[in-house]
Design an enzyme around this catalytic site. Structure first.
Site, PDB file in Angstrom:
ATOM      1  N   HIS A 145     -26.014 -34.430  -6.669  1.00  0.00           N
ATOM      2  CA  HIS A 145     -26.327 -33.025  -6.394  1.00  0.00           C
ATOM      3  C   HIS A 145     -25.749 -32.685  -5.025  1.00  0.00           C
ATOM      4  O   HIS A 145     -26.148 -33.255  -4.009  1.00  0.00           O
ATOM      5  CB  HIS A 145     -27.833 -32.770  -6.419  1.00  0.00           C
ATOM      6  N   CYS A 146     -24.805 -31.753  -5.007  1.00  0.00           N
ATOM      7  CA  CYS A 146     -24.088 -31.430  -3.771  1.00  0.00           C
ATOM      8  C   CYS A 146     -24.680 -30.181  -3.128  1.00  0.00           C
ATOM      9  O   CYS A 146     -24.643 -29.093  -3.724  1.00  0.00           O
ATOM     10  CB  CYS A 146     -22.604 -31.204  -4.069  1.00  0.00           C
ATOM     11  N   PRO A 147     -25.208 -30.297  -1.912  1.00  0.00           N
ATOM     12  CA  PRO A 147     -25.764 -29.108  -1.248  1.00  0.00           C
ATOM     13  C   PRO A 147     -24.690 -28.124  -0.806  1.00  0.00           C
ATOM     14  O   PRO A 147     -24.984 -26.938  -0.614  1.00  0.00           O
ATOM     15  CB  PRO A 147     -26.499 -29.708  -0.042  1.00  0.00           C
ATOM     16  N   GLY A 150     -24.333 -26.116  -3.844  1.00  0.00           N
ATOM     17  CA  GLY A 150     -25.622 -25.662  -4.348  1.00  0.00           C
ATOM     18  C   GLY A 150     -25.839 -25.931  -5.814  1.00  0.00           C
ATOM     19  O   GLY A 150     -26.509 -25.153  -6.501  1.00  0.00           O
ATOM     20  N   ASN A 151     -25.296 -27.034  -6.316  1.00  0.00           N
ATOM     21  CA  ASN A 151     -25.415 -27.314  -7.742  1.00  0.00           C
ATOM     22  C   ASN A 151     -25.240 -28.808  -7.985  1.00  0.00           C
ATOM     23  O   ASN A 151     -24.718 -29.536  -7.134  1.00  0.00           O
ATOM     24  CB  ASN A 151     -24.362 -26.536  -8.531  1.00  0.00           C
TER      25      ASN A 151
END
Length: 374
Positions: A145-147, A150-151
């Site tokens: 999950h990549c901040p 945002g997804n």
């Protein structure tokens, strides 16, 4: 806080009933906003202070830097709004699998009990899916999950994530090049004191924004180049980070590896060769009938919005018993018919004057067995 959420009466969100995919995690929204803000800030500073009075700098800015920023932001947007490969409610295991022309497609069906996710209300969980606690959904080929986007990064948006990282790195390169070009211009001994460039150079020495652009460009170039090197293995193997880690330590077999050699699962298309669509932030497309093979499940809007139920094994057992009984009845009927035909033959021999005591011993024993009903 993580988990399934939606807004606007279920129009946007990550729930099973959401019409359009949007990850609403606050940390992810902040991270994606920061990504956009950094790109816009650097673009405005460079356009204002680093290209004035230089034809070469203007050429680099218009032809190289600006397209890279546009592609980076477009890739970021697509990575955020694209469903990463969330397993819908009611998804079913693949029943039949179309093989690739080369025969390299492995069989994705299994005789073992199907996997279920207790965090997704016991919904079917394909072999290559893992649960993402932030979005609250099982994601096929879940990488992380990549901040910054945002997804979650999964089967259907991994391409956009890689393009975002790639074009961000390229834009950082051109930012540094423009900074170096401005330094060379201002420090050059061939600058005419009468030129207006001296005024901009004097302002350059006292401008903190240019220093900020330089530091941001160097930091994010180092960060994105390391990330891109890590993603090269994912592009080659067509396997997520979690799958590669599990296979390396022996916790998984071939069920987590790529399903075919005919095309690249991350970028799609009809071939495994690099193509122009690999570099554009467009939705991933697969050959006809292969999307469900990559995702590992079957689903359409007509399926019940409830966890898939396996066929009743008791009914299957009764069916097998009935088939066995029918087979025995058929064999008994065949044996009875053969016995009647043989005894009729014996009766015909008696009428022709061949008494049983003149027959060979084997025929006599065989006729005796039929007489006793054995």
């Amino acid at each position: 806080m993580g988990g399934r959420k939606d807004i606007c009466k279920g129009k946007f969100g990550t729930t099973f009933n959401a019409q359009k995919w949007r990850s609403l995690d606050p940390c992810g929204l902040i991270g994606a906003s920061v990504s956009v803000s950094i790109h816009i800030f650097c673009f405005l500073v460079i356009a204002t202070y680093l290209v004035e009075g230089s034809l070469i700098a203007n050429g680099i800015f218009l032809l190289l830097y600006t397209p890279s920023v546009i592609l980076a932001l477009s890739s970021l947007y697509m990575a955020w709004v694209t469903d990463p490969g969330a397993v819908p409610m009611g998804a079913r295991p693949l029943v039949t699998v179309r093989r690739a022309p080369s025969g390299a497609l492995r069989d994705t069906t299994s005789s073992r009990a199907i996997r279920r996710c207790n965090k997704c209300n016991d919904n079917y969980k394909p072999n290559r899916a893992h649960h993402d606690s932030v979005t609250g959904r099982c994601i096929v080929k879940f990488d992380h999950h990549c901040p910054w986007i945002g997804n979650a990064v999964g089967a259907l948006n991994h391409k956009m994530f890689c393009l975002f990282v790639f074009y961000t790195m390229i834009s950082c390169v051109w930012s540094v090049v423009l900074v170096v070009a401005r330094v060379a211009k201002c420090k050059s001994p061939f600058v005419d004191p009468a030129e207006d460039i001296l005024e901009s150079c004097e302002f350059w020495h006292h401008n903190w924004m240019i220093l900020a652009v330089t530091l941001v460009s160097l930091i994010f170039f180092s960060f994105t180049s390391c990330m891109l090197c890590e993603q090269v293995e994912a592009i080659k193997t067509n396997a997520s980070k979690i799958a590669r880690m599990k296979m390396k330590v022996g916790q998984a077999g071939t069920e987590l590896s790529r399903v075919t050699e005919e095309f690249n699962e991350m970028f799609g298309g009809e071939s495994n060769q690099v193509a122009w669509h690999w570099f554009l932030p467009l939705s991933v497309t697969f050959p006809q009938g292969m999307k469900k093979v990559v995702l590992g499940y079957e689903w359409d809007e007509t399926f019940d919005p409830s966890p898939y139920e396996e066929p009743n094994q008791g009914d299957e057992e009764e069916g097998r018993i009935e088939m066995t009984a029918s087979k025995h009845r058929s064999e008994s009927s065949t044996k009875s018919v053969n016995a009647e035909g043989f005894q009729s033959s014996l009766a015909g021999n008696d009428q022709l004057g061949f008494p049983r005591d003149r027959m060979p011993r084997s025929f006599f024993l065989l006729s005796l067995s039929f007489d006793t009903g054995s």
